[in-house]
Every structure is written in structure tokens, then in C-alpha cells.
Design an enzyme around this catalytic site. Structure first.
Site, short mmCIF file in Angstrom:
data_model
loop_
_atom_site.label_atom_id
_atom_site.label_comp_id
_atom_site.label_asym_id
_atom_site.label_seq_id
_atom_site.Cartn_x
_atom_site.Cartn_y
_atom_site.Cartn_z
N LYS A 202 -30.74 -26.43 27.20
CA LYS A 202 -31.83 -26.54 28.17
C LYS A 202 -33.03 -27.14 27.45
O LYS A 202 -33.53 -26.59 26.48
CB LYS A 202 -32.20 -25.15 28.73
CG LYS A 202 -33.48 -25.16 29.58
CD LYS A 202 -33.83 -23.77 30.13
CE LYS A 202 -35.21 -23.76 30.81
NZ LYS A 202 -35.62 -22.43 31.29
N LYS B 206 -46.56 -20.08 37.10
CA LYS B 206 -46.63 -18.92 36.20
C LYS B 206 -48.08 -18.49 36.02
O LYS B 206 -48.99 -19.31 36.15
CB LYS B 206 -46.07 -19.30 34.82
CG LYS B 206 -44.56 -19.48 34.77
CD LYS B 206 -44.10 -19.78 33.36
CE LYS B 206 -42.60 -19.95 33.28
NZ LYS B 206 -41.83 -18.71 33.54
N ASP C 15 -39.72 -23.86 25.91
CA ASP C 15 -38.63 -23.79 26.89
C ASP C 15 -37.58 -24.90 26.65
O ASP C 15 -36.64 -25.02 27.41
CB ASP C 15 -39.19 -23.87 28.32
CG ASP C 15 -38.36 -23.08 29.31
OD1 ASP C 15 -37.54 -22.24 28.87
OD2 ASP C 15 -38.51 -23.31 30.52
N ARG D 71 -31.62 -23.21 35.31
CA ARG D 71 -30.27 -23.24 35.87
C ARG D 71 -30.06 -24.48 36.73
O ARG D 71 -28.93 -24.95 36.90
CB ARG D 71 -30.00 -21.95 36.65
CG ARG D 71 -30.93 -21.71 37.80
CD ARG D 71 -30.92 -20.27 38.27
NE ARG D 71 -31.78 -19.40 37.45
CZ ARG D 71 -31.92 -18.09 37.65
NH1 ARG D 71 -31.25 -17.48 38.62
NH2 ARG D 71 -32.73 -17.38 36.88
N1 BES Z 1 -38.22 -20.40 30.87
C1 BES Z 1 -38.23 -19.28 31.75
C2 BES Z 1 -37.63 -18.04 31.10
C3 BES Z 1 -38.50 -17.33 30.11
C4 BES Z 1 -39.67 -16.70 30.51
C5 BES Z 1 -38.11 -17.23 28.81
C6 BES Z 1 -40.45 -16.02 29.59
C7 BES Z 1 -38.87 -16.53 27.88
C8 BES Z 1 -40.04 -15.93 28.28
C9 BES Z 1 -37.42 -19.58 32.99
O1 BES Z 1 -37.46 -20.88 33.43
C10 BES Z 1 -37.99 -18.74 34.06
O2 BES Z 1 -39.10 -18.95 34.42
N2 BES Z 1 -37.20 -17.80 34.55
C11 BES Z 1 -37.64 -16.90 35.56
C12 BES Z 1 -36.51 -16.71 36.52
C13 BES Z 1 -36.88 -15.98 37.77
C14 BES Z 1 -37.81 -16.81 38.60
C15 BES Z 1 -35.63 -15.65 38.52
C16 BES Z 1 -38.03 -15.59 34.90
O3 BES Z 1 -37.36 -15.17 33.96
O4 BES Z 1 -39.04 -15.00 35.31
ZN ZN Z 2 -37.82 -22.31 32.06
MN MN Z 3 -39.10 -21.27 34.71
#
Ligand code: BES
Ligand code: ZN
Ligand code: MN
Length: 494
Positions: A267, A279, A290, A353
Site C-alpha cells: 500500500k 481525519k 501511509d 483496501r
Molecule cells: N491509513 C489508515 C490506517 C491507520 C490509521 C494506520 C492510523 C495507522 C494509524 C487507513 O487508511 C484508515 O484510515 N483506516 C480507517 C478505516 C476505517 C475508516 C474503517 C481506520 O483505521 O480508522
Molecule cells: Zn490509509
Molecule cells: Mn485512510
């Protein structure tokens, strides 16, 4: 750093440090014992006084001992003889690295004696682990600094090993060094600012890497090419950014053409604002990390380029930026993936994803022996497993177990989470074949479940590295994980 393996310590040494283990026992052994008797018991006296400790994690530097040709002798606490666990041996290595780093030594002569060995591991494992940790400890991020950070003083290490282990240890040390160099590239790419490290920048880095080995070729897909392939999920992410997305394919062919390749898919979200599901601003800068999954794929490919193993490995990077603009995806949008399945985007922050699912379909063309994707995919993974290990999810028990074992061997730990069908219903959508989120329970697993729907035609494992890829706070920076996990897998199973 230059690393050599020898059966005997060199006689002539300038600006060197001899490193010897000291154990919790009434008698000194090996190199410590011979230095002790030559120097009029300098070592045993230091232990008796309580200055030198024999516990794991301690060390003491002694200077200018009588009749010892080297300026320094580093005593490293190694606990009971032959009792160390793998984690304890790694602690010993880190202690050696830190003490050498603080000293002015240019050359380290490290006695890697049987008494420090972990029972279950070969001499070679110890040489490779020490080499990797020594070099990785020297890492400094300098790419954004005008003034050059002072160069590392330690230039060379000689591992002194039992004679019959010399050849195996030399090969292993070379591997450890290559893996550390790969980790260093992964850390550099992770640490680079997101205005520099864009998808197009990563594509350029792939082309540069390919030039380092004649068995390497690259193929880079633009958004127009991805659009022709019907990669609607991938493109739904990059459409909100001015930075064009890229699908970067690095092909290394070191084995017979007929041998099925291993695909490593990373990714590469070069910055994740969350998109329209934006965010919170606290720590948002950390979302430059990321793309650490992609960085680890680059790191592994660099190590592979250096080692030229007899295997076929394809490194693929799904590179995109997740931004909110007038063309960005909305919550509620439905997109068609390259597989034909439709996805309702309920949260634009679940973008990893989306770029990965089309990439998983794309890599079917390589007829892979196995596909391993690596992604900072979910905050839920950090909740489940903390910052200690990578989460493994797989459609193949053997592959999951091999990755677990590679974690144990490399110290780049991994633990399996289940992908049971019972979780799949959380992805149900009223408007498309599936939703891109599964609600808050088991968020790391439902992300894995989403990916599994695009990985049905081959052996596949998903590594969620959200907890391990970088550190926050005063130590903020990319770790280079899981390059050593991936390399252990590649060298043993690909
Ligand atoms: N890159 C983030 C995941 C992440 C967040 C990794 C904080 C490490 C620290 C990913 O793209 C993301 O935002 N995932 C969301 C998914 C949710 C919306 C289902 C998450 O984990 O909040
Ligand atoms: Zn992400
Ligand atoms: Mn994200």
C-alpha cells in the site's frame, strides 16, 4: 559499513574495539579469558568491582588495557552461557551497536562465540542478526537537511567465529547487511516529506532501483492505463488528488522463467487525509507513513537486488494520494472494481483496501505462487495487537505459518488473526456487492475480509503493519518493518 567474517582476530588494529561477551559464571571463557590473562586480570577485576555487569543489556568499555593491541575492549553482558533467547541475543546485538556508536572506534572486532548462541539457531543466524542490527542501528535520516549530519565513525566490523562456521557466517552476514540496506531505503522513503514522496516520485525510485541489477525490470501504469483496465476502486482514491496515481511493478527474475513468482504488494498511499471522511488534524502529519507498506516492498526489492537470489519476485506498489477536492469520492459512491464486483464507499478513509483490491486483481496475470500484501491498513490493528507485531491474515494456513515463523526468526514479529466467514457479513451493502467498511468490531479483520474477496485465485496473505511501520513521539520515524520478515520469507520460501 563493511563486514568481514574471520576465524581469528587480526593482529594489527588501528582505532579498533574488541568486543567480547562476559557471562554470569565464576570463570571467564573464550576471548574474554585470554584478554583477561594477558592484561593482568583487567576483566575479572572490573567484574569483581561491579563496574562490568554480565546481565543481558549491559556493557562496559575498557580503554588501553596492558598488552592489548587494540585501544578499546567492550565487555558485553551476555547472561548465562548458552541460555539466551532470540530476543535476548538481539538485545545483546543492540547493546553492542549502541556502545560502538558512542565510541570513536572505526573498526569493531566482535567475538561471536558459541557461548552466546541461542540453542535453536545456527551460527549463520547469529551472524546475519548481528550484521543487520549493527547496520540498522547506524541509520540516520539526512535527506532533508542542508548540513550534513556527521558520518558514522564505525566503518568496518570483523566477526570472529568458529572456523568451521566461517563460510556459512560470511554468507549470512552478507544477507544481514543487504537486509539492513533494504530497511534503510524503506525508512528513507517512509520518512520523506509527503510533498516530495508522491506516487510519481516512487515510480522514479523504482526505475532507479531496476538499474542496479540486470535481472530487474519495471513497468509503471498511469491512471489512463488503469482506467482502461477498469480499476475503478483504485482510481476513486486518487481522483481527489492533484497527484496522479501509479501502479508500480518491479519484476525480479532470478530463477527459471517457469518458476512461479512471489508477489509482494505494498500500500503506497503517500498521504492519507481521509478524503471527504476527513481525519482529525492531530498527528495527521503521520499519515505520510501511509506508504510504509510500499516502502517495505522497495526495501525488500533492494535487498533482493543486492543478493541476486535464485527466485522470482515481483514487487508491486499501489501508489496514490488520498485528498478531499471537488472531484473526490463521496460517502455513498458506488464504484466498479477490476474484478467486476461493485463497492459502496461508505467511508473515504478506508482507501487502502480500495487501491489494494484492484491491484490484487491485476497481479493475477503473474500466475503467482503466493501474493503477500503489506499495508498500514487499519487503526483497529493497533488496538488489537499494539505496536509489537504485524497482523497476518491468509487464505492458506501453511503460508500464514511460514510468515509467523519468519517473524520469529527475524524478530520482525507477526501474529495471525482469523478470516472466518462469520465476519464477512459485516461488509454487506444495500446498494452494491459490498461496502468498504465493516463497522467498528474487528476492524482489522473486516479489512482483511474485504481484500480476501479479491484474492481468491491464488495463495494470499495480508500483513497489516499499522502498528509497527513507524514510531511516534520523540522517536518519530519509519522503522523499516517488515523488510526483514519479508526477506526471511523470500530467502527461505520463494
Ligand atoms: N491509513 C489508515 C490506517 C491507520 C490509521 C494506520 C492510523 C495507522 C494509524 C487507513 O487508511 C484508515 O484510515 N483506516 C480507517 C478505516 C476505517 C475508516 C474503517 C481506520 O483505521 O480508522
Ligand atoms: Zn490509509
Ligand atoms: Mn485512510
Amino acid at each position: 559499513m563493511d563486514i568481514k567474517v574471520a576465524a581469528k582476530a587480526p593482529a594489527k588494529q588501528t582505532n579498533a574495539c574488541i568486543v567480547v561477551p562476559v557471562h554470569t559464571a565464576s570463570k571467564l571463557s573464550g576471548a574474554a579469558s585470554s584478554i583477561n590473562s594477558r592484561s593482568g586480570n583487567a576483566i575479572s577485576r572490573a567484574i569483581k568491582r561491579g563496574d562490568a555487569k554480565t546481565d543481558i543489556g549491559s556493557s562496559l568499555m575498557l580503554f588501553e588495557l596492558d598488552k592489548i593491541s587494540s585501544d578499546r575492549v567492550l565487555l558485553v553482558g551476555a547472561g548465562e552461557s548458552n541460555q539466551a533467547s532470540r530476543a535476548q541475543f538481539r538485545t545483546v546485538c543492540t547493546e553492542i551497536a549502541n556502545a560502538l556508536q558512542k565510541s570513536g572506534a572505526a573498526l569493531a572486532i566482535i567475538h561471536l562465540e558459541k557461548s552466546v548462541y541461542v540453542d535453536s539457531e545456527s551460527a549463520a543466524w547469529h551472524a546475519s542478526t548481528l550484521a543487520r542490527i549493527l547496520v540498522d542501528s547506524q541509520y540516520q535520516f539526512t535527506l532533508h537537511s542542508k548540513e550534513k549530519t556527521p558520518a558514522n565513525r564505525l566503518k568496518k566490523a570483523i566477526f570472529v567465529v568458529p572456523e568451521k562456521e566461517q563460510r556459512a557466517c560470511a554468507t549470512a552476514a552478507r544477507q544481514g547487511l543487504a537486509i539492513a540496506n533494504g530497511q534503510s531505503l524503506a525508512r528513507d522513503l517512509g520518512n520523506l516529506a509527503p510533498n516530495i514522496c508522491t506516487p510519481v516520485y516512487l515510480a522514479k525510485k523504482a526505475q532507479e532501483l531496476a538499474k542496479t541489477n540486470s535481472k530487474f525490470t519495471t513497468k509503471i501504469l498511469t491512471e489512463a492505463q488503469m482506467s482502461k483496465l477498469g480499476m475503478g476502486a483504485f482510481l476513486s482514491v486518487s481522483r481527489g488528488s492533484k497527484q496522479e496515481g501509479r501502479l508500480i511493478c518491479m519484476e525480479y527474475r532470478g530463477a527459471d522463467k517457469k518458476k512461479k513468482p512471489t508477489v509482494l504488494l505494498g500500500k503506497g498511499v503517500t498521504f492519507d487525509t481521509g478524503g471527504i471522511s476527513i481525519k482529525p488534524s492531530a498527528s495527521m502529519d503521520e499519515m505520510k507513513f501511509d506508504m510504509c507498506g510500499a516502502a517495505s516492498v522497495f526495501g525488500a526489492m533492494r535487498a533482493i537486488s543486492e543478493l541476486s537470489p535464485k527466485s522470482n519476485v515481483i514487487g508491486v506498489v499501489a501508489a496514490a494520494e488520498n485528498m478531499p477536492d471537488g472531484d473526490a469520492s463521496r460517502p455513498g459512491d458506488v464504484v466498479t472494481t477490476m474484478s467486476g464486483q461493485t463497492v459502496e464507499i461508505l467511508n473515504t478513509d478506508a482507501e487502502g483496501r480500495l487501491v489494494l483490491c484492484d491491484s490484487l486483481t491485476y497481479v493475477e496475470r503473474y500466475k503467482p505462487a503466493a501474493v503477500i500484501d503489506v499495508a498500514t491498513l487499519t487503526g483497529a490493528c493497533v488496538v488489537a495487537l499494539g505496536k509489537v507485531c504485524t497482523a497476518v491474515m491468509s487464505n492458506d494456513d501453511e503460508l500464514a505459518d511460514q510468515l509467523y515463523q519468519s517473524g520469529q526468526t527475524s524478530g520482525d514479529l507477526a501474529w495471525e488473526l482469523p478470516l472466518w466467514d462469520e465476519y464477512q457479513t459485516q461488509l454487506d451493502s444495500n446498494f452494491a456487492d459490498m461496502a468498504n467498511i465493516g463497522g467498528s468490531p474487528a476492524g482489522a479483520i473486516t479489512a482483511g475480509c474485504f481484500l480476501s474477496r479479491f484474492a481468491q485465485n491464488y495463495r494470499w496473505a495480508h500483513l497489516d503493519i499499522a502498528g509497527v511501520a513507524w514510531k511516534g513521539g520523540s522517536e518519530k520515524g519509519a522503522t523499516g518493518k517488515p523488510v526483514s520478515l519479508l526477506m526471511d520469507y523470500v530467502l527461505n520460501h520463494a
